[in-house]
Design a protein around this motif. Structure first.
Motif, PDB file in Angstrom:
ATOM      1  N   THR A  51      -6.420  -9.703  -1.110  1.00 59.30           N
ATOM      2  CA  THR A  51      -7.003  -9.472  -2.432  1.00 59.30           C
ATOM      3  C   THR A  51      -7.061 -10.796  -3.174  1.00 59.30           C
ATOM      4  O   THR A  51      -6.644 -11.840  -2.663  1.00 59.30           O
ATOM      5  CB  THR A  51      -6.167  -8.448  -3.204  1.00 59.30           C
ATOM      6  N   ALA A  52      -7.560 -10.739  -4.411  1.00 56.94           N
ATOM      7  CA  ALA A  52      -7.662 -11.963  -5.209  1.00 56.94           C
ATOM      8  C   ALA A  52      -6.290 -12.471  -5.622  1.00 56.94           C
ATOM      9  O   ALA A  52      -6.055 -13.680  -5.705  1.00 56.94           O
ATOM     10  CB  ALA A  52      -8.529 -11.710  -6.445  1.00 56.94           C
ATOM     11  N   SER A  53      -5.345 -11.561  -5.868  1.00 58.92           N
ATOM     12  CA  SER A  53      -3.996 -11.968  -6.271  1.00 58.92           C
ATOM     13  C   SER A  53      -3.097 -12.314  -5.083  1.00 58.92           C
ATOM     14  O   SER A  53      -2.151 -13.083  -5.220  1.00 58.92           O
ATOM     15  CB  SER A  53      -3.347 -10.856  -7.104  1.00 58.92           C
ATOM     16  N   PHE A  54      -3.379 -11.745  -3.910  1.00 63.55           N
ATOM     17  CA  PHE A  54      -2.553 -11.971  -2.712  1.00 63.55           C
ATOM     18  C   PHE A  54      -3.490 -12.192  -1.528  1.00 63.55           C
ATOM     19  O   PHE A  54      -3.929 -11.246  -0.874  1.00 63.55           O
ATOM     20  CB  PHE A  54      -1.640 -10.763  -2.454  1.00 63.55           C
ATOM     21  N   PRO A  55      -3.812 -13.454  -1.248  1.00 61.55           N
ATOM     22  CA  PRO A  55      -4.841 -13.730  -0.225  1.00 61.55           C
ATOM     23  C   PRO A  55      -4.295 -13.696   1.202  1.00 61.55           C
ATOM     24  O   PRO A  55      -4.576 -14.585   1.999  1.00 61.55           O
ATOM     25  CB  PRO A  55      -5.324 -15.128  -0.602  1.00 61.55           C
ATOM     26  N   TYR A  56      -3.489 -12.693   1.559  1.00 63.40           N
ATOM     27  CA  TYR A  56      -2.942 -12.578   2.904  1.00 63.40           C
ATOM     28  C   TYR A  56      -3.049 -11.134   3.369  1.00 63.40           C
ATOM     29  O   TYR A  56      -3.013 -10.199   2.555  1.00 63.40           O
ATOM     30  CB  TYR A  56      -1.471 -13.021   2.958  1.00 63.40           C
ATOM     31  N   THR A  57      -3.128 -10.956   4.676  1.00 61.74           N
ATOM     32  CA  THR A  57      -3.198  -9.620   5.258  1.00 61.74           C
ATOM     33  C   THR A  57      -1.782  -9.108   5.515  1.00 61.74           C
ATOM     34  O   THR A  57      -0.956  -9.803   6.114  1.00 61.74           O
ATOM     35  CB  THR A  57      -3.985  -9.648   6.569  1.00 61.74           C
ATOM     36  N   ILE A  58      -1.511  -7.900   5.060  1.00 62.08           N
ATOM     37  CA  ILE A  58      -0.201  -7.282   5.258  1.00 62.08           C
ATOM     38  C   ILE A  58      -0.333  -6.280   6.391  1.00 62.08           C
ATOM     39  O   ILE A  58      -1.053  -5.289   6.271  1.00 62.08           O
ATOM     40  CB  ILE A  58       0.289  -6.590   3.975  1.00 62.08           C
ATOM     41  N   PRO A  59       0.354  -6.511   7.525  1.00 57.73           N
ATOM     42  CA  PRO A  59       0.196  -5.587   8.652  1.00 57.73           C
ATOM     43  C   PRO A  59       0.895  -4.262   8.395  1.00 57.73           C
ATOM     44  O   PRO A  59       1.662  -4.090   7.444  1.00 57.73           O
ATOM     45  CB  PRO A  59       0.830  -6.344   9.824  1.00 57.73           C
ATOM     46  N   LYS A  60       0.643  -3.340   9.283  1.00 58.70           N
ATOM     47  CA  LYS A  60       1.200  -1.992   9.154  1.00 58.70           C
ATOM     48  C   LYS A  60       2.717  -2.005   9.315  1.00 58.70           C
ATOM     49  O   LYS A  60       3.432  -1.234   8.670  1.00 58.70           O
ATOM     50  CB  LYS A  60       0.551  -1.093  10.208  1.00 58.70           C
ATOM     51  N   ARG A  61       3.228  -2.893  10.164  1.00 55.65           N
ATOM     52  CA  ARG A  61       4.672  -2.952  10.404  1.00 55.65           C
ATOM     53  C   ARG A  61       5.426  -3.353   9.151  1.00 55.65           C
ATOM     54  O   ARG A  61       6.478  -2.782   8.831  1.00 55.65           O
ATOM     55  CB  ARG A  61       4.948  -3.945  11.546  1.00 55.65           C
ATOM     56  N   LEU A  62       4.928  -4.325   8.406  1.00 59.57           N
ATOM     57  CA  LEU A  62       5.596  -4.744   7.170  1.00 59.57           C
ATOM     58  C   LEU A  62       5.549  -3.648   6.116  1.00 59.57           C
ATOM     59  O   LEU A  62       6.497  -3.481   5.341  1.00 59.57           O
ATOM     60  CB  LEU A  62       4.954  -6.023   6.640  1.00 59.57           C
ATOM     61  N   ASN A  63       4.482  -2.908   6.078  1.00 59.14           N
ATOM     62  CA  ASN A  63       4.420  -1.793   5.133  1.00 59.14           C
ATOM     63  C   ASN A  63       5.459  -0.728   5.462  1.00 59.14           C
ATOM     64  O   ASN A  63       6.072  -0.132   4.564  1.00 59.14           O
ATOM     65  CB  ASN A  63       3.019  -1.175   5.144  1.00 59.14           C
ATOM     66  N   ALA A  64       5.682  -0.501   6.780  1.00 61.98           N
ATOM     67  CA  ALA A  64       6.683   0.500   7.166  1.00 61.98           C
ATOM     68  C   ALA A  64       8.091   0.024   6.847  1.00 61.98           C
ATOM     69  O   ALA A  64       8.953   0.810   6.432  1.00 61.98           O
ATOM     70  CB  ALA A  64       6.550   0.813   8.652  1.00 61.98           C
ATOM     71  N   LEU A  65       8.347  -1.273   7.026  1.00 65.38           N
ATOM     72  CA  LEU A  65       9.681  -1.796   6.734  1.00 65.38           C
ATOM     73  C   LEU A  65       9.946  -1.932   5.240  1.00 65.38           C
ATOM     74  O   LEU A  65      11.106  -1.962   4.813  1.00 65.38           O
ATOM     75  CB  LEU A  65       9.859  -3.165   7.412  1.00 65.38           C
ATOM     76  N   SER A  66       8.906  -2.041   4.445  1.00 64.39           N
ATOM     77  CA  SER A  66       9.096  -2.238   3.002  1.00 64.39           C
ATOM     78  C   SER A  66       9.412  -0.951   2.255  1.00 64.39           C
ATOM     79  O   SER A  66       9.791  -0.997   1.084  1.00 64.39           O
ATOM     80  CB  SER A  66       7.841  -2.880   2.406  1.00 64.39           C
TER      81      SER A  66
ATOM     82  N   GLY B 220       0.815  -1.207   0.000  1.00 62.71           N
ATOM     83  CA  GLY B 220       0.000   0.000   0.000  1.00 62.71           C
ATOM     84  C   GLY B 220       0.849   1.258   0.000  1.00 62.71           C
ATOM     85  O   GLY B 220       1.999   1.255   0.410  1.00 62.71           O
ATOM     86  N   LYS B 221       0.264   2.344  -0.442  1.00 64.69           N
ATOM     87  CA  LYS B 221       0.987   3.607  -0.485  1.00 64.69           C
ATOM     88  C   LYS B 221       1.013   4.282   0.885  1.00 64.69           C
ATOM     89  O   LYS B 221       1.829   5.145   1.127  1.00 64.69           O
ATOM     90  CB  LYS B 221       0.331   4.530  -1.511  1.00 64.69           C
ATOM     91  N   TYR B 222       0.096   3.949   1.763  1.00 64.34           N
ATOM     92  CA  TYR B 222       0.047   4.537   3.092  1.00 64.34           C
ATOM     93  C   TYR B 222       0.518   3.488   4.101  1.00 64.34           C
ATOM     94  O   TYR B 222       0.563   2.295   3.811  1.00 64.34           O
ATOM     95  CB  TYR B 222      -1.378   4.995   3.423  1.00 64.34           C
ATOM     96  N   LEU B 223       0.838   3.980   5.287  1.00 61.52           N
ATOM     97  CA  LEU B 223       1.329   3.083   6.330  1.00 61.52           C
ATOM     98  C   LEU B 223       0.152   2.513   7.109  1.00 61.52           C
ATOM     99  O   LEU B 223      -0.071   2.823   8.279  1.00 61.52           O
ATOM    100  CB  LEU B 223       2.292   3.825   7.260  1.00 61.52           C
ATOM    101  N   GLY B 224      -0.611   1.693   6.449  1.00 60.94           N
ATOM    102  CA  GLY B 224      -1.746   1.052   7.087  1.00 60.94           C
ATOM    103  C   GLY B 224      -1.745  -0.429   6.780  1.00 60.94           C
ATOM    104  O   GLY B 224      -0.797  -0.978   6.213  1.00 60.94           O
ATOM    105  N   MET B 225      -2.798  -1.109   7.152  1.00 59.95           N
ATOM    106  CA  MET B 225      -2.906  -2.540   6.933  1.00 59.95           C
ATOM    107  C   MET B 225      -3.595  -2.796   5.603  1.00 59.95           C
ATOM    108  O   MET B 225      -4.615  -2.175   5.292  1.00 59.95           O
ATOM    109  CB  MET B 225      -3.692  -3.182   8.076  1.00 59.95           C
ATOM    110  N   ASP B 226      -3.058  -3.708   4.810  1.00 53.49           N
ATOM    111  CA  ASP B 226      -3.641  -4.086   3.524  1.00 53.49           C
ATOM    112  C   ASP B 226      -4.416  -5.378   3.695  1.00 53.49           C
ATOM    113  O   ASP B 226      -3.897  -6.361   4.237  1.00 53.49           O
ATOM    114  CB  ASP B 226      -2.543  -4.267   2.468  1.00 53.49           C
ATOM    115  N   HIS B 227      -5.636  -5.370   3.234  1.00 51.35           N
ATOM    116  CA  HIS B 227      -6.486  -6.545   3.343  1.00 51.35           C
ATOM    117  C   HIS B 227      -6.197  -7.516   2.201  1.00 51.35           C
ATOM    118  O   HIS B 227      -5.607  -7.144   1.174  1.00 51.35           O
ATOM    119  CB  HIS B 227      -7.958  -6.114   3.320  1.00 51.35           C
TER     120      HIS B 227
END
Length: 220
Positions: free
Chosen positions: A11-26, A2-9
């Motif tokens: 999707t059809a292509s990636f069926p896993y939840t991405i937490p906010k911490r991983l978005n910040a580290l990425s 995601g473009k913001y530092l939030g949690m990504d739910h």
């Protein structure tokens, strides 16, 4: 991501939840350029980042040779090395002496004091009093050892042999050992099963007859 530092739910292509911490580290750091071909290597196979890297002070300190080895090398080759090489060796000794590891090992040397050409103190000769004490000690050591005799044994009054013969004969005779046998063979033994003859001739008294009569119980 995601473009913001939030949690990504999911999707059809990636069926896993991405937490906010991983978005910040990425998120890449500033000045970071992602290269598709990976890290660069030289023609000899050495990584370029290893050649351009700067070692820490701890690595620089531990890389110096041991201080005692450098001092021994200087003593061995002081007449063979030229002056420039000896000065370089002195700088290496100063650098190795100033490291933290030399201080922790308690092997630092005070370089200001002259290490070579130390004055050797001559041994002082003995005086007359010293020689007298020494000779007295030698005379004491050379004396024969003292023999310590054991104390005498205190014994009783002496008795003639004729007075001891009766006791000697009594002791020399073999002892009479007791012969053990069954209790039933003893005189005092009483058979608990067999009825005694006196019991067969016993006559009971009137009092015993009265006590032996049954009592009448009340009905109901």
């Amino acid at each position: 991501m995601g473009k913001y530092l939030g949690m990504d739910h999911p999707t059809a292509s990636f069926p896993y939840t991405i937490p906010k911490r991983l978005n910040a580290l990425s998120r890449p750091r500033r000045g970071f350029i992602e290269a598709s071909d990976g890290p660069g290597y030289t023609q000899s196979g050495i990584r370029k980042s290893a050649l351009n890297g700067q070692p820490s002070d701890r690595v620089n300190d531990i890389a110096w040779p041991w201080l005692r080895r450098l001092i021994l090398v200087k003593k061995m080759y002081r007449n063979k090395f030229d002056q420039e090489r000896l000065e370089k060796l002195d700088r290496m000794i100063e650098a190795s002496n100033a490291t933290l590891y030399s201080k922790l090992a308690h092997c630092t040397v005070d370089l200001k004091k002259p290490q070579e050409g130390k004055e050797i103190k001559k041994k002082k000769g003995w005086s007359e009093s010293d020689w007298k004490k020494h000779m007295d000690y030698l005379a004491m050591v050379a004396a024969p050892k003292r023999e310590f005799q054991p104390p005498p044994v205190k014994r009783g009054k002496s008795v003639p042999l004729e007075a001891l013969l009766p006791r000697i004969k009594e002791i020399s005779s073999p002892a009479d050992f007791k012969c053990y046998r069954r209790q039933s063979k003893e005189v005092w033994y009483k058979d608990p099963i067999k009825v005694q003859p006196a019991a067969l001739k016993y006559q009971i008294t009137d009092r015993t007859k009265k006590l032996a009569a049954p009592r009448s119980l009340h009905e109901g």
